[in-house]
Design a protein around this motif. Structure first.
Motif, mmCIF file in Angstrom:
data_model
loop_
_atom_site.group_PDB
_atom_site.id
_atom_site.type_symbol
_atom_site.label_atom_id
_atom_site.label_comp_id
_atom_site.label_asym_id
_atom_site.label_seq_id
_atom_site.Cartn_x
_atom_site.Cartn_y
_atom_site.Cartn_z
ATOM 1 N N LEU A 265 0.828 -1.209 0.000
ATOM 2 C CA LEU A 265 0.000 0.000 0.000
ATOM 3 C C LEU A 265 0.860 1.256 0.000
ATOM 4 O O LEU A 265 0.572 2.226 -0.716
ATOM 5 C CB LEU A 265 -0.925 0.008 1.217
ATOM 6 C CG LEU A 265 -2.210 -0.805 1.121
ATOM 7 C CD1 LEU A 265 -2.942 -0.767 2.452
ATOM 8 C CD2 LEU A 265 -3.102 -0.271 0.002
ATOM 9 N N GLU A 266 1.915 1.242 0.793
ATOM 10 C CA GLU A 266 2.797 2.405 0.850
ATOM 11 C C GLU A 266 3.451 2.647 -0.507
ATOM 12 O O GLU A 266 3.537 3.782 -0.984
ATOM 13 C CB GLU A 266 3.860 2.184 1.921
ATOM 14 C CG GLU A 266 4.801 3.367 2.096
ATOM 15 C CD GLU A 266 5.749 3.159 3.257
ATOM 16 O OE1 GLU A 266 6.931 3.512 3.103
ATOM 17 O OE2 GLU A 266 5.311 2.654 4.306
ATOM 18 N N ALA A 267 3.915 1.574 -1.160
ATOM 19 C CA ALA A 267 4.545 1.717 -2.469
ATOM 20 C C ALA A 267 3.541 2.201 -3.513
ATOM 21 O O ALA A 267 3.854 3.061 -4.346
ATOM 22 C CB ALA A 267 5.156 0.386 -2.907
ATOM 23 N N ALA A 268 2.325 1.669 -3.479
ATOM 24 C CA ALA A 268 1.296 2.109 -4.425
ATOM 25 C C ALA A 268 0.982 3.582 -4.242
ATOM 26 O O ALA A 268 0.769 4.325 -5.217
ATOM 27 C CB ALA A 268 0.031 1.264 -4.247
ATOM 28 N N ALA A 269 0.957 4.031 -2.987
ATOM 29 C CA ALA A 269 0.676 5.434 -2.693
ATOM 30 C C ALA A 269 1.803 6.340 -3.176
ATOM 31 O O ALA A 269 1.558 7.378 -3.807
ATOM 32 C CB ALA A 269 0.456 5.623 -1.195
ATOM 33 N N HIS A 270 3.029 5.964 -2.917
ATOM 34 C CA HIS A 270 4.169 6.822 -3.248
ATOM 35 C C HIS A 270 4.465 6.847 -4.738
ATOM 36 O O HIS A 270 4.910 7.868 -5.269
ATOM 37 C CB HIS A 270 5.400 6.379 -2.468
ATOM 38 C CG HIS A 270 5.415 6.884 -1.058
ATOM 39 N ND1 HIS A 270 5.896 8.126 -0.709
ATOM 40 C CD2 HIS A 270 4.971 6.341 0.090
ATOM 41 C CE1 HIS A 270 5.765 8.315 0.588
ATOM 42 N NE2 HIS A 270 5.201 7.238 1.108
ATOM 43 N N HIS A 271 4.242 5.739 -5.428
ATOM 44 C CA HIS A 271 4.538 5.688 -6.856
ATOM 45 C C HIS A 271 3.328 6.023 -7.728
ATOM 46 O O HIS A 271 3.469 6.182 -8.942
ATOM 47 C CB HIS A 271 5.066 4.303 -7.238
ATOM 48 C CG HIS A 271 6.398 3.978 -6.631
ATOM 49 N ND1 HIS A 271 7.583 4.515 -7.085
ATOM 50 C CD2 HIS A 271 6.729 3.188 -5.578
ATOM 51 C CE1 HIS A 271 8.592 4.064 -6.357
ATOM 52 N NE2 HIS A 271 8.096 3.255 -5.430
ATOM 53 N N GLY A 272 2.149 6.121 -7.118
ATOM 54 C CA GLY A 272 0.959 6.389 -7.907
ATOM 55 C C GLY A 272 0.603 5.247 -8.833
ATOM 56 O O GLY A 272 0.189 5.466 -9.968
#
Length: 336
Positions: A265-272
């Motif tokens: 989730l954190e990666a999806a949020a930061h990378h869009g």
């Protein structure tokens, strides 16, 4: 110990080293921990030592050794190893059934609170792929406390600027014209989001097949199975209770998949990139469907604490699947 705990532990280790005068570098707010690539060492790895070393004027290997010394022997960490020029590699301890369930419960409460403060969908058109992707990225970022409905940071420290997804490839002209005639809206939305933003979604006949080869079906089916397990358990008077699930088939894979979810989730949020979330829901679904056969007592077997713990783990998996589908704007069915 789970990956999110490991990330927090790394921050604490850096803070301790700075406060103890062993390291002169800014303390990061969060540390990126990733699954070790095939052929690598341990389960998880981080390149944390490299930016710290640059700030401190040291070699990455020196910083890695300093942090490894502080982390060795921590409960839940089986081993710490340094590879390459200064990569930290970790092996975590055993099957973490109870800890994973608690993690899911806490994360769900936090995420719901954040979404209530501005994470509702704004209603992009059903075939407006760029609008749908940006809408879901904003919602994922809201779930992580990186935005509110107005796009401002909500956590401690400086506001995090809104993530701009990479260039979003539109649907083909043919698909824009008739994709909703060929497929239901949920299938269309899932396919648009599960495809990396720069790539054009492909709408083939396999999307309409209810089979394990269809990730959209598999994720929704796994959620429905988790709910069915709860209903079946209720019929025999079995209630869930977080605990150690033992080494039953699939337990480790499911614990690992759920433990990785906060990082995804954190990666999806930061990378869009909402496709990261969609793919990981598929990993959780596969693990749950393998695990489901050992959840309830079989034949004359009497319900035991391990069954309650496995039921709690299956429930947690269903909760994560439902939460992920909700973030993507897709229904999480009770029956399928």
């Amino acid at each position: 110990m789970n990956p999110a705990d490991l990330s927090h532990l790394l921050v604490r280790a850096v803070r301790g080293a700075v406060e103890g005068g062993e390291l002169s570098a800014p303390v990061p707010e969060r540390v990126v921990v990733e699954r070790t690539r095939p052929g690598g060492v341990g389960e998880y790895a981080t390149a944390l030592a490299f930016p710290l070393a640059k700030a401190a004027g040291l070699r990455p290997a020196e910083v890695a050794r300093l942090l490894a010394g502080r982390l060795a022997g921590e409960p839940g960490i089986r081993s710490v190893e340094i590879t390459g020029a200064g990569f930290l590699n970790f092996e975590l301890g055993g099957v973490r059934g109870e800890g994973v369930v608690r993690q899911v419960e806490q994360a769900q409460q936090v995420m719901q609170g954040r979404l209530c403060r501005g994470g509702d969908f704004v209603g992009a058109g059903p075939v407006d792929r760029e609008g749908v992707v940006r809408e879901v990225v904003r919602r994922i970022r809201c779930s992580q406390g990186l935005e509110t409905g107005t796009g401002t940071g909500t956590g401690p420290g400086p506001a995090v600027p809104p993530a701009v997804p990479p260039v979003v490839a539109p649907l083909t002209r043919r698909d824009t014209a008739d994709v909703l005639r060929r497929f239901d809206a949920g299938t269309v939305r899932w396919t648009m989001l599960a495809t990396p933003p720069r790539e054009t979604p492909a709408f083939g006949p396999a999307l309409a097949v209810q089979h394990e080869s269809n990730p959209y079906f598999q994720v929704r089916y796994a959620h429905a199975r988790s709910r069915a397990l709860v209903r079946n358990a209720r019929q025999i008077g079995l209630t869930s209770r977080a605990g150690e699930v033992g080494d039953t088939a699939g337990a480790r894979a499911l614990c690992d998949a759920l433990g990785d979810h906060p990082l995804v989730l954190e990666a999806a949020a930061h990378h869009g990139e909402p496709d990261r979330l969609a793919r990981h829901l598929g990993v959780i679904a596969d693990a749950l469907l393998d695990f489901q056969y050992g959840v309830l007592p079989l034949g004359d077997e009497k319900p035991e604490a391990a069954h309650r713990a496995r039921l709690a783990l299956a429930e947690a998996a269903g909760t994560v699947l439902a939460g992920g589908l909700t973030l993507l704007g897709v229904e999480a069915p009770e029956l399928i």
